[in-house]
Design an enzyme around this catalytic site. Structure first.
Site, PDB file in Angstrom:
ATOM      1  N   SER A 180      34.021 -24.781 -24.711  1.00 35.61           N
ATOM      2  CA  SER A 180      33.205 -25.597 -25.579  1.00 35.61           C
ATOM      3  C   SER A 180      33.575 -25.494 -27.048  1.00 35.61           C
ATOM      4  CB  SER A 180      31.735 -25.207 -25.408  1.00 35.61           C
ATOM      5  OG  SER A 180      31.540 -23.847 -25.784  1.00 35.61           O
ATOM      6  N   SER A 202      34.900 -20.192 -23.319  1.00 32.93           N
ATOM      7  CA  SER A 202      34.960 -21.169 -24.414  1.00 32.93           C
ATOM      8  C   SER A 202      35.714 -20.751 -25.658  1.00 32.93           C
ATOM      9  CB  SER A 202      33.554 -21.594 -24.811  1.00 32.93           C
ATOM     10  OG  SER A 202      33.051 -22.454 -23.831  1.00 32.93           O
ATOM     11  N   LYS A 228      31.695 -22.441 -35.613  1.00 28.80           N
ATOM     12  CA  LYS A 228      31.239 -23.300 -34.513  1.00 28.80           C
ATOM     13  C   LYS A 228      29.787 -23.672 -34.799  1.00 28.80           C
ATOM     14  CE  LYS A 228      30.969 -23.263 -29.411  1.00 28.80           C
ATOM     15  NZ  LYS A 228      31.259 -22.461 -28.198  1.00 28.80           N
TER      16      LYS A 228
HETATM   17  N1  GLN Z   1      32.922 -24.060 -19.193  1.00 25.63           N
HETATM   18  C1  GLN Z   1      31.890 -23.074 -19.072  1.00 25.63           C
HETATM   19  C2  GLN Z   1      30.551 -23.753 -19.010  1.00 25.63           C
HETATM   20  O1  GLN Z   1      30.510 -24.915 -19.127  1.00 25.63           O
HETATM   21  C3  GLN Z   1      31.949 -22.096 -20.209  1.00 25.63           C
HETATM   22  C4  GLN Z   1      31.398 -22.596 -21.487  1.00 25.63           C
HETATM   23  C5  GLN Z   1      31.319 -21.544 -22.538  1.00 25.63           C
HETATM   24  O2  GLN Z   1      32.015 -20.522 -22.468  1.00 25.63           O
HETATM   25  N2  GLN Z   1      30.443 -21.765 -23.500  1.00 25.63           N
HETATM   26  O3  GLN Z   1      29.553 -23.149 -18.844  1.00 25.63           O
END
Ligand code: GLN
Length: 483
Positions: A151, A175, A76
């Site tokens: 994400s 995410s 990532k």
């Molecule tokens: N959807 C959550 C956020 O926007 C989690 C994102 C993540 O786990 N990086 O914060």
């Protein structure tokens, strides 16, 4: 060749059926051919991959072995990679080449993994759809009109499309698990502190945790083995021995106590997902597990608490991007304040700016007690709920997401609608617990995931339950058409 799992690749390399270099070339060609459809990579590191593959082949020829030696993966794009762009999905870091490797990157490279590239992601890991990336949205290989989740949507889409067998990802509020659910993968968020955060660009430091995304629990065990461990460079990394995760995959489920929280089956859950969750429970019962209804009474407060704490920490973490030290700098600033304002205003996208503003507000002197402190208290209640539940059961099971992957753009005008999709995943981050999502069926051709949660450091238990389930079901083997 591209259909092989990490475990199959390890056996093939050990039996000299093919070399890492051959496999790497096949996958690089596949990425070149198919990635334009799904936009899952921000950078493809062809030269690095080929040199790492040759080096891995040479190590094997010298008698070395190891499940990751010569295994192709991707990171990532928030794991720092020395000399390679590490963008975090943001214009702010479009020109940033990390001066060092993240611990996870260094450990996997030392184990002989081959890095094919850096995967697309929501900007600064903020999002659940991979639509906030500066590099454009990622498409779900199961239906190109739908989001892959976020994400870590790039890592998920790439693995689901068989561009590579596994990838690293991070999970602050879901995410890893949510994109795994949306793309028919297995994804594991480890216990907070199990995997080093050093060199992982911070979003919300008390919630962020790196982990593996792959097609099977068996492969997650292999990749986690290479990622986990104490790191003196990360003050929240935990000095606990790392068990042999692959060895944990042989346990019987006879007598395993599964807790199913009654709060999970509220009005927001798609009834078709509820049915698939019940089917997965029945499957585990056949393997000897005993099911019990439990309660997590404070779950309803988790989203508001998370969406105070995560932006608060983000507003502090992202203050370092000031146009001076890292990344983007605006043209012809008039003075220092203008430099800060325009560099940040032009370098950050809308969602990141929204979070910084919410976070700065929640932390400001007059509101700290009303928002941040209160959210921290809720966080403790959420943790206490889990501690009480784990006195009665060995794992907690439920849906990973309330709905399957939505259409691209469907939630763009309503950020709160997107936040609500995180309802089942964020509690594990607030409590620091490990969680896994595994494939459990389909709705209208879109994959659905079931989430398993376990007590601290019981990653092996999660992987074993998922592995036993996968030995008896075939959801995880389904491939999206066209890939
Ligand atoms: N959807 C959550 C956020 O926007 C989690 C994102 C993540 O786990 N990086 O914060």
């Amino acid at each position: 060749m591209h259909h092989m799992t990490l475990a199959e690749i390890a056996r093939g390399l050990a039996d000299k059926k093919f070399s890492s270099e051959e496999l790497t070339k096949v996958l690089l060609a596949r990425i070149a051919q198919l990635n334009p459809q799904i936009n899952s990579f921000i950078s493809v590191t062809e030269e690095l991959a080929l040199s790492q593959a040759k080096a891995a082949d040479a190590r094997r020829a010298n008698g070395e072995s190891g499940a990751l030696l010569g295994a192709p993966i991707a990171h990532k794009d928030l794991f720092c990679t020395q000399g390679i762009r590490t963008s975090c999905g943001s214009k702010m870091l479009d020109n940033f080449k990390a001066p060092y490797d993240a611990t996870v990157v260094a450990k996997l490279a030392a184990a002989g993994a081959v890095t094919l590239g850096k995967t697309n992601m929501d900007e600064f890991a903020m999002g659940s759809a991979n639509e906030s990336s500066y590099y454009g949205p990622v498409k779900n290989p199961w239906n190109l009109e739908h989001v892959p989740g976020g994400s870590s949507g790039g890592s998920a889409a790439a693995v689901a499309a068989r561009l590579l067998p596994a990838a690293t990802a991070t999970d602050t509020g879901g995410s890893i698990r949510q994109p795994a659910a949306f793309t028919n993968l297995t994804g594991l968020k480890p216990t907070y502190g199990r995997v080093s955060r050093w060199g992982m660009i911070a979003y919300a430091s008390s919630l962020d945790q790196g982990g593996p995304l792959a097609r099977t629990a068996e492969d997650c065990a292999i990749l986690l083995q290479g990622m986990a461990g104490f790191d003196p460079n990360d003050s929240t990394s935990i000095d606990e021995p790392v068990p042999d995760y692959s060895a944990s995959l042989s346990g019987s489920l006879q007598g395993l106590r599964i807790g199913v929280p009654k709060e999970y089956f509220s009005a927001g859950l798609d009834p078709r997902i509820a049915e698939l969750v019940h089917n997965s429970v029945k499957e585990l019962e056949k393997l000897g597990a005993v099911v019990k209804q439990i309660s997590l009474p404070n779950m309803q407060h988790a989203i508001p608490a998370y969406y105070v704490i995560a932006p608060a920490e983000a507003s502090s973490n992202l203050s370092r991007f000031d146009g001076v030290r890292f990344g983007y700098r605006c043209e012809n600033p008039e003075n220092l304040i203008d430099l800060y304002k325009r560099s940040r205003g032009e370098g950050f996208g809308a969602e990141v700016q929204r979070r910084i503003m919410v976070g700065a507000y929640a932390l400001s002197a007059g509101y700290y007690d009303a928002y941040y402190l209160k959210a921290q208290k809720i966080r403790r209640l959420v943790k206490n709920d889990f501690m009480a539940a784990f006195n009665e059961v060995d794992i907690i099971l439920g849906p990973t997401t309330p709905n399957p992957a939505w259409k691209l753009g469907a939630k763009n005008s309503d950020p709160v609608a997107e936040y609500l999709e995180d309802v089942y995943t964020i509690t594990a981050n607030l409590a620091g617990l490990p969680g896994l999502s595994m494939p459990a069926g389909f709705i209208d051709g879109l994959p659905v995931g079931v989430q398993l949660l376990a007590p601290y450091f019981q990653e092996g238990r999660l992987l074993n339950v998922a592995h036993q389930y996968q030995l008896n079901t075939d959801w995880h083997t389904r491939t999206p058409t066209g890939f």
